[in-house]
Write a protein that holds these residues in place. Structure first.
Motif, mmCIF file in Angstrom:
data_model
loop_
_atom_site.group_PDB
_atom_site.id
_atom_site.type_symbol
_atom_site.label_atom_id
_atom_site.label_comp_id
_atom_site.label_asym_id
_atom_site.label_seq_id
_atom_site.Cartn_x
_atom_site.Cartn_y
_atom_site.Cartn_z
ATOM 1 N N UNK A 6 0.824 -1.203 0.000
ATOM 2 C CA UNK A 6 0.000 0.000 0.000
ATOM 3 C C UNK A 6 0.862 1.258 0.000
ATOM 4 N N UNK A 7 1.933 1.215 0.742
ATOM 5 C CA UNK A 7 2.848 2.357 0.799
ATOM 6 C C UNK A 7 3.466 2.635 -0.563
ATOM 7 N N UNK A 8 3.747 1.607 -1.299
ATOM 8 C CA UNK A 8 4.335 1.768 -2.633
ATOM 9 C C UNK A 8 3.386 2.450 -3.613
ATOM 10 N N UNK A 9 2.080 2.393 -3.363
ATOM 11 C CA UNK A 9 1.103 3.029 -4.246
ATOM 12 C C UNK A 9 1.096 4.548 -4.134
ATOM 13 N N UNK A 10 1.628 5.073 -3.071
ATOM 14 C CA UNK A 10 1.588 6.517 -2.832
ATOM 15 C C UNK A 10 2.194 7.298 -3.982
ATOM 16 N N UNK A 11 3.229 6.783 -4.590
ATOM 17 C CA UNK A 11 3.873 7.510 -5.681
ATOM 18 C C UNK A 11 3.020 7.524 -6.948
ATOM 19 N N UNK A 12 1.952 6.741 -6.975
ATOM 20 C CA UNK A 12 1.141 6.644 -8.175
ATOM 21 C C UNK A 12 -0.131 7.493 -8.131
ATOM 22 N N UNK A 13 -0.395 8.139 -7.017
ATOM 23 C CA UNK A 13 -1.582 8.984 -6.930
ATOM 24 C C UNK A 13 -1.181 10.412 -6.578
ATOM 25 N N UNK A 14 -1.973 11.342 -7.023
ATOM 26 C CA UNK A 14 -1.738 12.752 -6.755
ATOM 27 C C UNK A 14 -3.071 13.382 -6.383
ATOM 28 N N UNK A 15 -3.105 14.093 -5.282
ATOM 29 C CA UNK A 15 -4.335 14.749 -4.859
ATOM 30 C C UNK A 15 -4.550 16.034 -5.645
ATOM 31 N N UNK A 29 -6.712 13.442 -14.448
ATOM 32 C CA UNK A 29 -6.059 12.227 -14.955
ATOM 33 C C UNK A 29 -6.393 11.044 -14.038
ATOM 34 N N UNK A 30 -6.383 9.830 -14.570
ATOM 35 C CA UNK A 30 -6.734 8.658 -13.759
ATOM 36 C C UNK A 30 -5.851 8.457 -12.525
ATOM 37 N N UNK A 31 -4.634 8.953 -12.538
ATOM 38 C CA UNK A 31 -3.747 8.780 -11.387
ATOM 39 C C UNK A 31 -3.984 9.850 -10.314
ATOM 40 N N UNK A 32 -4.919 10.752 -10.548
ATOM 41 C CA UNK A 32 -5.215 11.800 -9.583
ATOM 42 C C UNK A 32 -6.455 11.437 -8.773
ATOM 43 N N UNK A 33 -6.434 11.805 -7.499
ATOM 44 C CA UNK A 33 -7.577 11.561 -6.631
ATOM 45 C C UNK A 33 -8.067 12.877 -6.030
ATOM 46 N N UNK A 34 -9.330 12.893 -5.643
ATOM 47 C CA UNK A 34 -9.904 14.084 -5.033
ATOM 48 C C UNK A 34 -10.295 13.787 -3.593
ATOM 49 N N UNK A 62 -11.714 10.454 -1.895
ATOM 50 C CA UNK A 62 -11.524 10.308 -0.455
ATOM 51 C C UNK A 62 -12.484 11.259 0.243
ATOM 52 N N UNK A 63 -13.203 10.746 1.224
ATOM 53 C CA UNK A 63 -14.115 11.567 2.008
ATOM 54 C C UNK A 63 -13.527 11.699 3.406
#
Length: 87
Positions: A6-15, A29-34, A62-63
């Motif tokens: 799970x920690x390794x996934x952090x580099x793949x998402x951007x808020x 973009x698909x790698x971005x989260x809100x 993310x809520x």
């Protein structure tokens, strides 16, 4: 080992800031989260449920709890899971 995966996934998402479903559809973009506050997410789930579901089919959402939850009470995540929110 799960925590490391799970920690390794952090580099793949951007808020990114959520500015609306149509804006996200055009610019996110698909790698971005809100991240959305509980009150805003509740309003969107109630007024724009199908749009929220379509958004969450493409992006992570993310809520986070309302700031008024001062006694460490938890909100019921079922409402947000029902429209596809993941975190």
């Amino acid at each position: 080992m799960v925590a490391q995966a799970l920690s390794d996934l952090v580099v793949y998402t951007q808020s990114v800031k959520f500015t609306g479903f149509s804006h996200a559809g055009l610019h996110q973009h698909p790698y971005q989260n809100t991240s959305l506050g509980e009150k805003k997410a509740h309003k969107l789930a109630k007024t724009s449920g199908p749009d929220f579901v379509a958004h969450n089919q493409r992006f992570l959402s993310r809520i986070y709890p309302a700031a008024s939850r001062t006694f460490s009470t938890n909100y019921n995540p079922q409402e947000f899971w029902s429209v596809g929110c993941q975190l």
